[in-house]
Design an enzyme around this catalytic site. Structure first.
Site, short mmCIF file in Angstrom:
data_model
loop_
_atom_site.label_atom_id
_atom_site.label_comp_id
_atom_site.label_asym_id
_atom_site.label_seq_id
_atom_site.Cartn_x
_atom_site.Cartn_y
_atom_site.Cartn_z
N HIS A 82 0.84 -1.28 0.00
CA HIS A 82 0.08 -0.12 -0.03
C HIS A 82 0.88 1.45 0.00
O HIS A 82 1.86 1.08 0.43
CB HIS A 82 -0.73 0.01 1.23
CG HIS A 82 -1.66 -1.15 1.42
ND1 HIS A 82 -2.58 -1.54 0.43
CD2 HIS A 82 -1.62 -2.31 2.50
CE1 HIS A 82 -3.27 -2.87 1.00
NE2 HIS A 82 -2.42 -3.27 2.28
N HIS A 158 3.74 -7.53 1.60
CA HIS A 158 2.99 -8.60 2.35
C HIS A 158 2.03 -9.28 1.80
O HIS A 158 1.43 -8.98 0.62
CB HIS A 158 2.50 -7.72 3.87
CG HIS A 158 1.19 -6.80 3.41
ND1 HIS A 158 1.31 -5.32 2.86
CD2 HIS A 158 -0.07 -7.03 3.02
CE1 HIS A 158 0.33 -5.04 2.69
NE2 HIS A 158 -0.68 -5.90 2.82
N ARG A 178 -0.98 -4.82 -6.15
CA ARG A 178 -0.62 -6.24 -6.32
C ARG A 178 0.79 -6.28 -7.15
O ARG A 178 0.99 -5.83 -8.02
CB ARG A 178 -1.65 -6.93 -6.93
CG ARG A 178 -3.01 -7.06 -6.33
CD ARG A 178 -3.91 -8.30 -7.05
NE ARG A 178 -5.22 -7.94 -6.61
CZ ARG A 178 -6.15 -7.51 -7.46
NH1 ARG A 178 -5.95 -7.18 -8.51
NH2 ARG A 178 -7.32 -7.38 -6.82
#
Length: 299
Positions: A82, A158, A178
């Site tokens: 993010h 992550h 992604r």
């Protein structure tokens, strides 16, 4: 004002069956249930109050700085990252996303992928993606168990592994990039979109930002503070049957019952249910049974 929430349910390619026990007892939900957005004002996933209004409507223009989800996995999530506020504002006209996870249940060998292994550089990660390597092999895999907590700052690469159920508190944003998706197809039979260029822009490659200590790891099965940042603080309260706790509240707070059944000022909240507390400075939380409760307060 205490507002019990009706969550927004999300079908995902990696979703499991555990949340259906609580959110879909009649079996009407179609597909794997991966996420329930318990407390949300995001337009694409509004939680509802019991009077039928969305939480956004009830807050009447007040800004909610966090979002709370239950997540349950039967397969690995995509490896992702993010952005921070600055990058998200420029590229998405949105907020970035810091988030944190509190593990509720996990299979014996289940775990999470969190941070890059020692020595993995930006060039090495880019090379692995371009060559079609198994990108997960470049990340740290951490076995998890009930009570484990991890803080996931923006920029942290992550993925939640299969066989994990957790509650997530995050900044109020839906921006995800992604990196790699296990070479699988989405629910529509097509590969899911990747965002490699943007992901490489925002991943934090500093060695110190990929070590376990950076993620505030702890195992907390008793009452205590999980984390506090610029958007929310999150605390776990463990109560025996009949115990009471006076909650000091501010802004827009949320109560999520993780185990057992509780009452807050005579409003009953059962296991895996959530409520928003608005315009109340303090309230009495009473455990009807042995209980574990997540209390999230807006900063």
């Amino acid at each position: 004002m205490i507002l019990k929430q009706i969550p927004h349910l999300v079908t995902t390619v990696w979703g499991g069956e555990k949340l259906k026990k609580y959110k879909d007892p009649e079996g009407s939900f179609d597909g794997p249930l991966g996420e329930t957005w318990e407390v949300s004002t995001l337009e694409n996933g509004l939680s509802l109050c019991e009077n039928g209004q969305s939480l956004e409507e009830v807050l009447e223009g007040k800004v909610l700085t966090y979002l709370i989800k239950f997540i349950d996995t039967s397969k690995n999530l995509s490896i992702q990252v993010h952005p921070d506020n600055e990058y998200a504002h420029i590229h998405e006209d949105a907020l970035g996303k810091d988030e944190c996870w509190y593990i509720l249940d996990a299979d014996d060998d289940a775990g999470i992928y969190l941070g890059l292994k020692e020595g993995v550089t930006k060039d090495r990660l880019q090379e692995a993606i371009e060559r079609g390597e198994n990108v997960n092999e470049l990340l740290n895999f951490i076995n998890v168990q009930k009570g484990d907590f991890f803080n996931i700052p923006a920029g942290s690469i992550h993925a939640i592994g299969e066989g994990v159920t957790l509650v997530e508190v995050q900044q109020n944003s839906g921006v995800t990039y992604r990196v790699w998706d296990w070479n699988r197809m989405g629910l529509d039979g097509k590969p899911r979109e990747l965002h490699v260029k943007k992901a490489m822009d925002v991943i934090n490659f500093k060695p110190s930002a990929n070590e376990l200590e950076h993620f505030q790891y702890k195992n907390l099965e008793k009452s205590g503070l999980l984390t506090s940042n610029n958007y929310f603080n999150a605390r776990v309260k463990v109560l025996g049957a009949g115990d009471e706790s006076v909650l000091s509240l501010n802004g827009i707070s949320s109560i999520v019952v993780l185990e057992g059944t509780c009452e807050i000022d005579d409003t009953e909240i059962k296991e895996y249910e959530s409520a928003v507390v608005k315009d109340i400075e303090s309230a009495i939380l009473k455990a009807t049974t042995d209980s574990k409760v997540l209390v999230v307060k807006q900063v």
